[in-house]
Design a protein around this motif. Sequence first.
Motif, PDB file in Angstrom:
ATOM      1  N   LYS A   2       0.838  -1.215   0.000  1.00  0.00           N
ATOM      2  CA  LYS A   2       0.000   0.000   0.000  1.00  0.00           C
ATOM      3  C   LYS A   2       0.871   1.262   0.000  1.00  0.00           C
ATOM      4  O   LYS A   2       0.668   2.162  -0.813  1.00  0.00           O
ATOM      5  CB  LYS A   2      -0.931   0.008   1.231  1.00  0.00           C
ATOM      6  CG  LYS A   2      -1.798  -1.241   1.353  1.00  0.00           C
ATOM      7  CD  LYS A   2      -2.706  -1.185   2.564  1.00  0.00           C
ATOM      8  CE  LYS A   2      -1.986  -1.170   3.908  1.00  0.00           C
ATOM      9  NZ  LYS A   2      -1.233  -2.416   4.203  1.00  0.00           N
ATOM     10  N   SER A   3       1.827   1.324   0.931  1.00  0.00           N
ATOM     11  CA  SER A   3       2.712   2.505   0.983  1.00  0.00           C
ATOM     12  C   SER A   3       3.547   2.597  -0.282  1.00  0.00           C
ATOM     13  O   SER A   3       3.774   3.692  -0.811  1.00  0.00           O
ATOM     14  CB  SER A   3       3.629   2.428   2.211  1.00  0.00           C
ATOM     15  OG  SER A   3       2.879   2.475   3.400  1.00  0.00           O
ATOM     16  N   THR A   4       3.991   1.461  -0.757  1.00  0.00           N
ATOM     17  CA  THR A   4       4.813   1.437  -1.972  1.00  0.00           C
ATOM     18  C   THR A   4       4.021   1.979  -3.167  1.00  0.00           C
ATOM     19  O   THR A   4       4.557   2.731  -3.990  1.00  0.00           O
ATOM     20  CB  THR A   4       5.304   0.002  -2.256  1.00  0.00           C
ATOM     21  OG1 THR A   4       6.064  -0.448  -1.134  1.00  0.00           O
ATOM     22  CG2 THR A   4       6.150  -0.060  -3.505  1.00  0.00           C
ATOM     23  N   PRO A  36       2.759  11.502   4.630  1.00  0.00           N
ATOM     24  CA  PRO A  36       3.361  10.170   4.786  1.00  0.00           C
ATOM     25  C   PRO A  36       2.900   9.470   6.066  1.00  0.00           C
ATOM     26  O   PRO A  36       2.327  10.104   6.951  1.00  0.00           O
ATOM     27  CB  PRO A  36       4.864  10.454   4.841  1.00  0.00           C
ATOM     28  CG  PRO A  36       5.008  11.891   5.130  1.00  0.00           C
ATOM     29  CD  PRO A  36       3.728  12.583   4.774  1.00  0.00           C
ATOM     30  N   GLN A  37       3.186   8.183   6.109  1.00  0.00           N
ATOM     31  CA  GLN A  37       2.912   7.414   7.324  1.00  0.00           C
ATOM     32  C   GLN A  37       3.705   8.067   8.455  1.00  0.00           C
ATOM     33  O   GLN A  37       4.871   8.371   8.307  1.00  0.00           O
ATOM     34  CB  GLN A  37       3.367   5.960   7.115  1.00  0.00           C
ATOM     35  CG  GLN A  37       2.449   4.958   7.742  1.00  0.00           C
ATOM     36  CD  GLN A  37       2.697   3.535   7.232  1.00  0.00           C
ATOM     37  OE1 GLN A  37       3.268   3.340   6.160  1.00  0.00           O
ATOM     38  NE2 GLN A  37       2.255   2.561   7.994  1.00  0.00           N
ATOM     39  N   ARG A  38       3.051   8.329   9.566  1.00  0.00           N
ATOM     40  CA  ARG A  38       3.618   9.179  10.610  1.00  0.00           C
ATOM     41  C   ARG A  38       4.948   8.654  11.155  1.00  0.00           C
ATOM     42  O   ARG A  38       5.880   9.409  11.375  1.00  0.00           O
ATOM     43  CB  ARG A  38       2.618   9.348  11.746  1.00  0.00           C
ATOM     44  CG  ARG A  38       2.963  10.428  12.720  1.00  0.00           C
ATOM     45  CD  ARG A  38       1.733  10.834  13.484  1.00  0.00           C
ATOM     46  NE  ARG A  38       1.006   9.680  13.980  1.00  0.00           N
ATOM     47  CZ  ARG A  38       1.327   9.039  15.097  1.00  0.00           C
ATOM     48  NH1 ARG A  38       2.328   9.444  15.819  1.00  0.00           N
ATOM     49  NH2 ARG A  38       0.635   7.997  15.487  1.00  0.00           N
ATOM     50  N   LEU A  77      -2.747  10.214   1.321  1.00  0.00           N
ATOM     51  CA  LEU A  77      -2.442  10.101   2.752  1.00  0.00           C
ATOM     52  C   LEU A  77      -2.187   8.647   3.107  1.00  0.00           C
ATOM     53  O   LEU A  77      -2.944   7.756   2.711  1.00  0.00           O
ATOM     54  CB  LEU A  77      -3.616  10.624   3.593  1.00  0.00           C
ATOM     55  CG  LEU A  77      -4.068  12.060   3.333  1.00  0.00           C
ATOM     56  CD1 LEU A  77      -5.262  12.100   2.380  1.00  0.00           C
ATOM     57  CD2 LEU A  77      -4.448  12.741   4.634  1.00  0.00           C
ATOM     58  N   ASP A  78      -1.107   8.416   3.854  1.00  0.00           N
ATOM     59  CA  ASP A  78      -0.751   7.049   4.228  1.00  0.00           C
ATOM     60  C   ASP A  78      -1.139   6.799   5.685  1.00  0.00           C
ATOM     61  O   ASP A  78      -0.491   7.303   6.601  1.00  0.00           O
ATOM     62  CB  ASP A  78       0.753   6.820   4.011  1.00  0.00           C
ATOM     63  CG  ASP A  78       1.083   5.336   3.912  1.00  0.00           C
ATOM     64  OD1 ASP A  78       0.237   4.504   4.325  1.00  0.00           O
ATOM     65  OD2 ASP A  78       2.184   5.005   3.430  1.00  0.00           O
ATOM     66  N   GLU A  79      -2.211   6.057   5.884  1.00  0.00           N
ATOM     67  CA  GLU A  79      -2.735   5.725   7.217  1.00  0.00           C
ATOM     68  C   GLU A  79      -2.878   6.957   8.118  1.00  0.00           C
ATOM     69  O   GLU A  79      -2.299   7.014   9.205  1.00  0.00           O
ATOM     70  CB  GLU A  79      -1.846   4.661   7.893  1.00  0.00           C
ATOM     71  CG  GLU A  79      -1.710   3.418   7.036  1.00  0.00           C
ATOM     72  CD  GLU A  79      -1.581   2.139   7.858  1.00  0.00           C
ATOM     73  OE1 GLU A  79      -1.935   2.146   9.054  1.00  0.00           O
ATOM     74  OE2 GLU A  79      -1.137   1.135   7.280  1.00  0.00           O
ATOM     75  N   PRO A  80      -3.680   7.933   7.665  1.00  0.00           N
ATOM     76  CA  PRO A  80      -3.806   9.170   8.446  1.00  0.00           C
ATOM     77  C   PRO A  80      -4.411   8.964   9.832  1.00  0.00           C
ATOM     78  O   PRO A  80      -4.202   9.792  10.711  1.00  0.00           O
ATOM     79  CB  PRO A  80      -4.732  10.036   7.582  1.00  0.00           C
ATOM     80  CG  PRO A  80      -5.473   9.088   6.710  1.00  0.00           C
ATOM     81  CD  PRO A  80      -4.523   7.963   6.447  1.00  0.00           C
TER      82      PRO A  80
HETATM   83 MG    MG Z   1       2.330   1.078   4.832  1.00  0.00          MG
END
Ligand code: MG
Length: 267
Positions: free
Chosen positions: A61-63, A97-99, A179-182
């Motif tokens: 997912k992040s990738t 980004p993911q925090r 947004l990555d896992e806000p």
């Molecule tokens: Mg991720």
Amino acid sequence: MQLSLASQNGQSAAEAGLSSSPLCIRGLTVSYGEKPAVFSVDMTVVAGQMTAIIGPNGAGKSTLLKAALGIVPPLSGRVQVFGRPLDHQRARIAYVPQRASVDWDFPTRVIDVVMMGLYRDLGLLGRIRGSHRQIARDCLDRVGMHEFSERQIGQLSGGQQQRVFLARALAQGADLYLLDEPFAGVDAATEKAIISVLKDLRAEGKTVVAVHHDLATVRDYFDNVFLINTRKVAEGPVDEAFTAETLQAAYGGRLATAQVDQIATTA
Ligand code: MG
Ligand code: ADP
């Protein structure tokens, strides 16, 4: 209108729809080592709506987001943003980004973090004017953090930091928000503040794509889902693509059947 434009150009309607999508990904494969993290993925994000990217840990997912932003280079595939190559459109994309991926030990004031969102406008050596500060303050206000503008970012709670990063994205005035896992690890007040800002963006016609891990809130928060487990599993409106079958396909045995039935429609 798109249809008539398409026929005038001699393009098929499907092609026109593709090319105008805020984010259109075709045949994307990304690999950090021998095994691809994302394999042959197509994605067409619907303009003016909210889309959740969903899948188990390590699903890519992040990738996928990083490749969409050009932060990680793809092995193959292409990314178009509002119908044009990414390089021409960077200013139109804001990224939160993911925090956990950002370490804020060095001293930086909250207001300065938000003003980073204005650097494209300012230029790196541009002069910060009162109007820029006002934009930054307004964005902090929108996320309920105006009282914290002079604080050091490292002194805030995780949820407060997350709101500041969202304010930075708002300052950019982008059209597409990634947004990555806000909502990961934030307090209930922050979750409420963030979802309300995202819904406001949608009401303004902006497009929101968020990696989302809480299956229980998908229906409430999002219009569309994109399910991934290295490969694309499903994509579409929540009612059609967020089902027991697609969840089972994305998570395999990692979700209990009872949990899946509770969360998804069994269409
Ligand atoms: Mg991720
Ligand atoms: P998700 O966000 O869905 O949890 P990621 O996109 O972070 O998944 O990771 C997908 C896969 O790629 C995982 O197996 C992860 O370990 C691997 N990976 C992610 N980033 C890197 C990296 N910088 N170097 C090597 N492997 C990575």
